[in-house]
Design an enzyme around this catalytic site. Structure first.
Site, short mmCIF file in Angstrom:
data_model
loop_
_atom_site.label_atom_id
_atom_site.label_comp_id
_atom_site.label_asym_id
_atom_site.label_seq_id
_atom_site.Cartn_x
_atom_site.Cartn_y
_atom_site.Cartn_z
N SER A 379 -29.03 23.86 37.44
CA SER A 379 -28.07 24.25 38.73
C SER A 379 -28.92 24.01 39.98
O SER A 379 -30.10 24.69 40.09
CB SER A 379 -27.41 25.72 38.48
OG SER A 379 -26.92 25.89 39.77
N ARG A 380 -28.34 23.28 40.82
CA ARG A 380 -29.75 22.88 41.79
C ARG A 380 -29.43 23.98 43.00
O ARG A 380 -30.04 24.04 44.10
CB ARG A 380 -29.14 21.58 42.52
CG ARG A 380 -29.41 20.48 41.52
CD ARG A 380 -29.38 19.18 42.25
NE ARG A 380 -29.65 18.02 41.20
CZ ARG A 380 -28.59 17.35 40.82
NH1 ARG A 380 -27.59 17.71 40.65
NH2 ARG A 380 -29.09 16.33 39.86
N VAL A 381 -28.41 24.87 42.76
CA VAL A 381 -28.27 25.89 43.67
C VAL A 381 -29.02 27.32 43.25
O VAL A 381 -29.79 27.89 43.89
CB VAL A 381 -26.76 26.56 43.97
CG1 VAL A 381 -26.69 27.64 44.69
CG2 VAL A 381 -25.82 25.45 44.58
#
Length: 491
Positions: A379-381
């Site tokens: 997850s790039r968040v």
């Protein structure tokens, strides 16, 4: 002196003249009041009909993606504009359409009804009801193709969207406004991940849209039955195209569903949309493109296949407070073949989205459910989509699990291990056992925090693996008892 009969005749003549004059005056006034209105319409003729596509002549001023009307309530979208003819993608049952039939311009683009009336309903991409709850009467309509929100109208993704799935919430967190891809081979539980996420939004003030793209009717019926059984249809709209529907209808399905979701987003609500799946969407667009004689590219897909998905997923965002602060979270699903994440469509969507949840068929066969491959999921968040207390207990979990998987592979060679390494292996096995979960049984966030806290403190290290499920349920029971006692004390 005129006689009485002559004077009576003169009076009759005068009354007739007055009546005629009055009638002529009425005609003159009506003529002046009437304004001739000319209703011009551009009408063409069907030149040929193929599988879901029609060639039309006689529409020289038709616009790109303009809606074209055919007999019997059939509509189509103008896709290719050539000087001699127009290629129209048909949006319905075209079996009765014949060469020579009329084709009329409508002067508008394809739109879909939106509004609160759609909540709890099952519809097709045209906004027509597919359930037995009667017709849908929405006062507002929105075009299915809309520009994504500008960058300055967006805010960073910072609020979590809890899926209720422990392995996802702990290691691959999803935020409101994020685009998180779900991918894996057939029958690995991709749809289950999405449905569990929808079920977990109960009482979370999140509006849900489930878009079934080219699915089997039996599979769609099963999903709807599961949503109804868990009370999720009370806040969910289902947009359906089946496998035997025309490719044009399958192509517009995700765009129509997104416009419905955007209506709620611009009302200031948080919205979750599931596209199940975009592999069928890409195949439908490939079929349309080949029928339209467009040049094929890699794997016979047209060159703009990336663009049709990017302009769709870019509409998912978290709006600024000035625009109501609503959000649209997208969970697109795609299918891989033989675990090939480097294929054309998977790589396209991986580059468009903010991360992916990869489901491994090997883990599925071993009974590790949900079969999320933590090493290939991201997850790039990241932790920004987690609560602070959750982030504190889950911060080192992914690293510990990755180290455990490396040690487990190393231990298969029969190497002698020291005490510390054996303890790491046993702890990792309990992490894997704690992260396993049955379908349609989402775990509340408070219970997840308590479980991960106990796991991090080593409370389960002495529990036999076979009893991990009982230990987890005992923890939940104790937590629920404490919660009830706390509420009683407050009263």
């Amino acid at each position: 002196m005129p006689s009485s009969s002559e004077s009576a005749g003169n009076e009759v003549d005068i009354s007739i003249d007055q009546a005629v004059e009055h009638a002529l005056g009425s005609v003159r006034s009506g003529t002046h009041a009437y304004e001739a209105k000319l209703d011009s319409s551009e009408v063409g003729r069907v030149k040929s009909v193929a599988t879901g596509v029609a060639k039309v002549t006689g529409l020289p001023a038709v616009g790109f993606e303009e809606l074209v009307a055919f007999p019997n309530g059939l509509f189509g979208i103008a896709f290719d504009l050539n000087p001699e003819e127009v290629s129209v993608v048909l949006l319905g049952n075209y079996w009765d359409l014949q060469t020579g039939d009329e084709a009329k311009r409508t002067g508008r683009v394809m739109d879909v009804p939106v509004g609160e009336e759609l909540i709890g309903r099952v519809i097709n991409p045209l906004g027509e009801a597919m359930d037995d709850k009667g017709p849908i009467n929405c006062a507002e309509r929105m075009p299915i193709e809309r520009a994504a929100a500008a960058i300055m109208d967006r805010t960073p993704v910072s609020e979590p969207l809890q899926t209720g799935i422990k392995v996802v919430d702990a290691m691959v967190p999803i935020g409101r406004g994020q685009r998180e891809l779900i991918l894996g081979d057939r029958q690995t539980g991709k749809t289950t991940i999405a449905i569990d996420t929808i079920i977990n939004q109960r009482d979370q003030n999140v509006q849900c849209i489930y878009c079934a793209i080219g699915q089997r009717a039996s599979a769609v019926a099963k999903v709807i039955a599961e949503l109804e059984a868990h009370g999720a249809m009370a806040y969910t709209t289902v947009v359906v195209t089946e496998g035997n529907d025309p490719p044009g209808l399958t192509y517009i399905a995700p765009y129509a569903a997104t416009s419905i979701a955007e209506y709620f987003m611009y009302q200031g609500k948080d919205v979750l949309i599931v596209y199940d799946d975009l592999t069928n969407h890409a195949r439908a667009y490939r079929e349309i493109s080949l029928l339209l004689r467009r040049p094929p590219g890699r794997e016979a897909f047209p060159g703009d296949i990336f663009y049709i998905h990017s302009r769709l997923l870019e509409r998912a965002t978290h709006l600024s407070d000035a625009l109501g602060g609503g959000s649209l979270t997208a969970l697109p699903i795609i299918e891989t073949e033989a675990q090939n994440m480097a294929a054309y469509i998977p790589t396209n969507l991986i580059s468009i989205t903010d991360g992916q949840v990869y489901l491994s068929p090997k883990l599925f066969e071993l009974g590790v459910l949900p079969a999320v491959d933590v090493g290939r999921s991201v997850s790039r968040v990241g932790g920004k989509a987690q609560r602070k207390d959750y982030r504190k207990v889950a911060g080192k979990l992914k690293l510990a699990y990755a180290q455990f998987e490396e040690l487990e592979s190393f231990a298969r060679f029969g190497t002698r291990l020291d005490t510390t390494t054996q303890a790491q292996l046993e702890h990792g096995k309990r992490i894997r056992a704690c992260l396993q979960q049955g379908e349609h049984a989402p775990v509340p966030i408070d219970a997840q925090i308590a479980l991960l806290q106990a796991l991090g403190d080593g409370k389960f290290d002495q529990v036999p693996l076979a009893d991990m499920g009982l230990a987890e349920q005992s923890l939940y029971s104790a937590l629920n008892a404490d919660t009830v006692d706390a509420r009683g004390a407050e009263r």
